[in-house]
Write an enzyme that holds these catalytic residues in place. Structure first.
Site, PDB file in Angstrom:
ATOM      1  N   GLU A 361       0.711  -1.220  -0.124  1.00 56.31           N
ATOM      2  CA  GLU A 361      -0.081  -0.014   0.137  1.00 56.31           C
ATOM      3  C   GLU A 361       0.999   1.519   0.062  1.00 56.31           C
ATOM      4  O   GLU A 361       0.411   2.232   0.767  1.00 56.31           O
ATOM      5  CB  GLU A 361      -0.715  -0.070   1.348  1.00 56.31           C
ATOM      6  N   GLY A 362       2.200   1.211  -0.577  1.00 56.09           N
ATOM      7  CA  GLY A 362       2.908   2.254  -0.556  1.00 56.09           C
ATOM      8  C   GLY A 362       4.018   2.108   0.356  1.00 56.09           C
ATOM      9  O   GLY A 362       3.833   2.119   1.308  1.00 56.09           O
TER      10      GLY A 362
END
Length: 377
Positions: A361-362
């Site tokens: 998610e980054g």
């Protein structure tokens, strides 16, 4: 942090469910690395697979805070089940709910909310991770269909999912503005599940490669207009990051809980090791980080629920909670000593599960970049 009566009831229900249904599956998932399909059906029956989905589409009609609370509580018991729920809801269901046509919502949302369908999100490619806008998968319009060709990697819930929100270039010359989103059903001809990755942690949560070889997707399965795909992906990453932050928070609290219990009961030199300042200070720092992470996570969830900007806060929650989870899990292993390195104790699993929260998610480097951009704009 103020919780309503509904939030308190939700927390109790999820805690009870996690202890009764999720806990017995942990060791099975660790041993087999198999996706817990039967458990997911039970979660669907309990209303956990569609918490923020309106009742009109078969969901629980609860708010974002309730949903994030469910990930948090389940992840205390199993971070693997926590991420299955997070990906299914945040980026597997929400994009259809917020950007889909009414026909798409009626077709897919009730099945997703009931746990009949599991959702997945297919954005990452072999050469486009943090630089998601550089993806290479193409979607060429041909009459009433699009023909997809390309590949995706590190797809959570892959192989077990029934539909995949897939991002592909419909106009390569436009770069990010040429990316479109599609709802791809699992039995689509030309769509193939590739290698299942062998991971360090989160055993039982599938991570796979996807291949598109002239996969034909009906025009009515395009999500949004052509060129809106990258925007759709980015808008849903805020709640996705809050979900992963909640997963990390669950890991922190699990690490703290097992460490306190062990330190109080493990005796060396005639007294519990908790009486040693070197150990008690570790516990103290873990507790402080748990509270700080909780405030960041639920603040971001509250902003999202109220429709307020929360990009910076989502990145802060994700970065801090995941870093704190890795530190807490490392300290849990250290407090347990040699036993912390053994699979008979939960600290070993928490250590393996925590690392990826700093990556997906980054990455946390990307989160720091996002935060700094908000500060300097």
């Amino acid at each position: 942090m103020h919780l309503t009566e509904e939030h308190i009831m939700m927390r109790k229900m999820v805690r009870d469910f996690a202890r009764k249904e999720v806990a017995p599956m942990v060791e099975i998932m660790e041993q087999t690395d198999e996706f817990p399909s039967r458990l997911i059906k039970k979660m669907g029956a309990a209303g956990l697979m569609g918490i923020p989905v309106p009742e009109a589409y078969g969901g629980a009609g609860a708010d974002t805070v309730s949903y994030i609370m469910a990930i948090h509580e389940i992840s205390k018991i199993s971070a693997a089940v926590g991420v299955i729920l997070s990906v299914h809801t945040s980026v597997g269901t929400n994009p259809i709910l917020h950007f889909g046509t009414e026909a798409q919502k009626q077709t897919y949302i009730p099945k997703l909310a009931a746990g009949e369908y599991v959702g997945a999100f297919a954005l990452t490619e072999p050469q486009s991770g943090s630089d998601a806008g550089s993806l290479k998968t193409t979607a060429v319009r041909k009459g009433g269909s699009y023909i997809l060709n390309g590949s995706k990697v590190f797809i959570t819930n892959g192989g077990a999912a029934d539909l995949y929100l897939t991002f592909a270039l419909t106009d390569p010359e436009k770069g990010r503005k040429g990316i479109s989103a599609f709802i791809v059903e699992k039995n689509t001809p030309g769509f193939h599940i590739g290698k299942k990755e062998k991971k360090l942690g989160l055993l039982g949560s599938n991570t796979v490669e996807l291949r598109f070889e002239h996969a034909e997707i009906p025009v009515e399965n395009r999500l949004g207009e052509e060129g809106e795909g990258f925007s759709i992906a980015m808008k849903n990453l805020d709640v996705g990051r809050i979900g992963i932050a909640a997963q990390a928070l669950g890991i922190i609290e699990a690490a703290l809980g097992c460490s306190v219990e062990y330190a109080k009961n493990r005796t060396q030199f005639g007294r519990p090791i908790a009486s040693n300042q070197a150990v008690s200070f570790k516990l103290s720092e873990m507790a402080v980080n748990a509270e700080a992470a909780k405030l960041l996570v639920y603040h971001a969830a509250d902003l999202y629920q109220r429709g307020l900007p929360c990009g910076k806060e989502a990145s802060m929650a994700k970065q801090f909670a995941s870093d704190a989870a890795m530190k807490a899990a490392t300290e849990a292993v250290q407090i347990h000593g040699g036993y912390g390195y053994m699979k008979d104790y939960p600290a070993e699993r928490l250590f393996r599960d925590a690392k990826v929260t700093q990556i997906y998610e980054g990455t946390n480097e990307i989160q720091r970049l996002i935060i700094s951009k908000y500060l300097l704009q």
